[in-house]
Design a protein around this motif. Structure first.
Motif, PDB file in Angstrom:
ATOM      1  N   ARG A 250       3.475   7.991   1.782  1.00 16.80           N
ATOM      2  CA  ARG A 250       4.865   7.813   2.212  1.00 16.80           C
ATOM      3  C   ARG A 250       5.182   8.627   3.472  1.00 16.80           C
ATOM      4  O   ARG A 250       5.869   8.149   4.372  1.00 16.80           O
ATOM      5  N   THR A 269       1.575   2.349  -6.714  1.00 15.82           N
ATOM      6  CA  THR A 269       2.927   2.701  -7.137  1.00 15.82           C
ATOM      7  C   THR A 269       2.994   3.943  -8.022  1.00 15.82           C
ATOM      8  O   THR A 269       4.059   4.536  -8.166  1.00 15.82           O
ATOM      9  N   GLY A 273       5.620   9.486  -4.456  1.00 12.85           N
ATOM     10  CA  GLY A 273       6.442   8.947  -3.383  1.00 12.85           C
ATOM     11  C   GLY A 273       6.286   7.461  -3.132  1.00 12.85           C
ATOM     12  O   GLY A 273       6.904   6.927  -2.214  1.00 12.85           O
ATOM     13  N   ASN A 275       7.035   4.898  -5.211  1.00  8.92           N
ATOM     14  CA  ASN A 275       7.853   4.044  -6.071  1.00  8.92           C
ATOM     15  C   ASN A 275       8.378   2.846  -5.274  1.00  8.92           C
ATOM     16  O   ASN A 275       8.944   3.014  -4.191  1.00  8.92           O
ATOM     17  N   LEU A 277      10.945   0.844  -5.484  1.00  8.71           N
ATOM     18  CA  LEU A 277      12.369   0.804  -5.167  1.00  8.71           C
ATOM     19  C   LEU A 277      12.701   1.709  -3.985  1.00  8.71           C
ATOM     20  O   LEU A 277      13.438   1.318  -3.068  1.00  8.71           O
ATOM     21  N   GLY A 278      12.127   2.907  -3.977  1.00 11.22           N
ATOM     22  CA  GLY A 278      12.382   3.826  -2.874  1.00 11.22           C
ATOM     23  C   GLY A 278      11.788   3.344  -1.564  1.00 11.22           C
ATOM     24  O   GLY A 278      12.416   3.479  -0.495  1.00 11.22           O
ATOM     25  N   LYS A 281      13.961   0.496  -0.236  1.00  4.86           N
ATOM     26  CA  LYS A 281      15.259   0.981   0.236  1.00  4.86           C
ATOM     27  C   LYS A 281      15.135   1.676   1.582  1.00  4.86           C
ATOM     28  O   LYS A 281      15.946   1.457   2.491  1.00  4.86           O
ATOM     29  N   ASP A 282      14.119   2.514   1.747  1.00  9.45           N
ATOM     30  CA  ASP A 282      14.028   3.349   2.937  1.00  9.45           C
ATOM     31  C   ASP A 282      13.290   2.699   4.100  1.00  9.45           C
ATOM     32  O   ASP A 282      13.562   3.023   5.262  1.00  9.45           O
ATOM     33  N   THR A 317      12.244  -6.280  -7.429  1.00 12.20           N
ATOM     34  CA  THR A 317      12.478  -5.083  -6.626  1.00 12.20           C
ATOM     35  C   THR A 317      12.138  -5.293  -5.158  1.00 12.20           C
ATOM     36  O   THR A 317      12.903  -4.890  -4.270  1.00 12.20           O
TER      37      THR A 317
END
Length: 356
Positions: A250, A269, A273, A275, A277-278, A281-282, A317
């Motif tokens: 990440r 996954t 770091g 994940n 979803l994260g 999102k980022d 997701t």
């Protein structure tokens, strides 16, 4: 949509008719799966699974590298392997690291480095024509430029960090030798394929399960300059950059993105770091993620029903707004149940288009 259109739509952060799918497995698993399904070649298997990618590489025409009867193999870098294990659980293990213990940069000039004359690049023309409706990528292995993964095999994984830290002049010379070969290889490759290949796959492993295996200093001194050289010609041709790195990477994502990476693979996954979803999102508007379905606990050790549920959760997701290609989070191992892998690809078709 055909396969190529589907992948390129997802890369454009738009939603294709279904989530594109990727395949990555050890040869032994692929052979096992072909045998169970009654297929005689890999293309039949990939077509059955509706895989959207195909891989091309020049035909190797150099000296024989594999002696299957003796269980011995040597790669183009001079690294030697033994076939170990038993039954279905057999694999190649590196046993001789030809530059282990060497620290004199001058000795590298005498080493028999691989050269492009070992390959018939003209063979790429027929492959590109055959796969013109698919997303075409430089194949894993010799056709996917890398750096640290090759140097580790040349000098031995156990001594890799010590050599990099205590013999920097030798290590830099080694980096330059590997990089020079791949720049030459890339030039010959794309002189034949031009824009017919969609992706150059650059492959290295910068992450462990709990963080990076490389410092900022070493990334800036060795890795980033090498990748920039690998990408110089493909960039001019509009070829997309597919970055492969396992582990918890990440913190390197901004670096990959600044280098122009279009895709990050394979998204382990369960690493720190990583994940989904994260990540979505980022970074979901800046790069496409490929992989993500847990290979170790879900595909290898679970059931088809659990695999299908995992696919549904991952699509929910990662797929909205495009920018996602589904596949295993690591190379599928030979002991993985075939029914679990079939469940993964069937579930993608079952949930096709369910982005919201």
């Amino acid at each position: 949509m055909n396969h190529k259109e589907r992948v390129l739509t997802a890369l454009n952060h738009e939603e294709p008719d279904r989530v594109p799918v990727f395949y990555w497995a050890v040869p032994e698993f692929t052979q096992k799966m072909m045998s169970e399904l009654g297929f005689s070649d890999v293309d039949q298997l990939l077509e059955h699974l509706e895989i959207d990618f195909r891989w091309v590489e020049p035909t190797y025409t150099g000296p024989k590298l594999v002696d299957q009867k003796k269980g011995k193999k040597k790669d183009i870098w001079g690294v030697e392997y033994d076939l170990v294990g038993h039954g279905d659980l057999r694999y190649w293990e590196a046993t001789r690291f030809p530059l282990q213990g060497v620290t004199d940069p001058e000795l590298l000039d005498k080493y028999p480095w691989p050269h492009v004359d070992l390959f018939d690049f003209k063979s790429l023309t027929r492959q590109c024509e055959k796969y013109r409706d698919y997303a075409i990528m430089t194949a894993p292995g010799y056709s996917s430029p890398g750096l640290f993964r090759i140097i580790q095999r040349l000098i031995g994984r156990d001594s890799f960090l010590d050599v990099m830290m205590y013999n920097p002049h030798f290590f830099k010379a080694l980096v330059d030798k590997v990089t020079d070969f791949y720049v030459d290889f890339i030039e010959h490759f794309f002189a034949v394929t031009g824009e017919k290949v969609d992706f150059i796959r650059i492959a290295d492993d910068f992450g462990a399960s709990n963080g990076l295996m490389i410092s900022n200093e070493n990334w800036n001194n060795y890795c980033r300059p090498a990748i920039e050289r690998f990408l110089e010609l493909p960039r001019k041709l509009g070829i997309k950059y597919y970055m492969h790195s396992c582990g918890a990477v990440r913190k390197l994502l901004p670096e990959f993105i600044s280098l122009g990476a279009d895709v990050l693979d394979p998204i382990q996954t369960r690493a720190e770091g990583m994940n989904p979803l994260g990540l979505k999102k980022d970074f979901g508007r800046m790069i496409t993620f490929s992989g993500g379905l847990d290979e170790e606990l879900l595909l290898r050790k679970s059931t088809p029903d659990h695999v299908r549920e995992g696919v549904r959760e991952l699509i929910d997701t990662m797929a909205p707004g495009g920018g996602f290609i589904i596949g295993p989070s690591h190379k599928i191992k030979v002991e993985t149940p075939v029914e679990n892998v079939l469940a993964m690809y069937n579930a993608v078709k079952e949930y096709s288009g369910q982005y919201h």
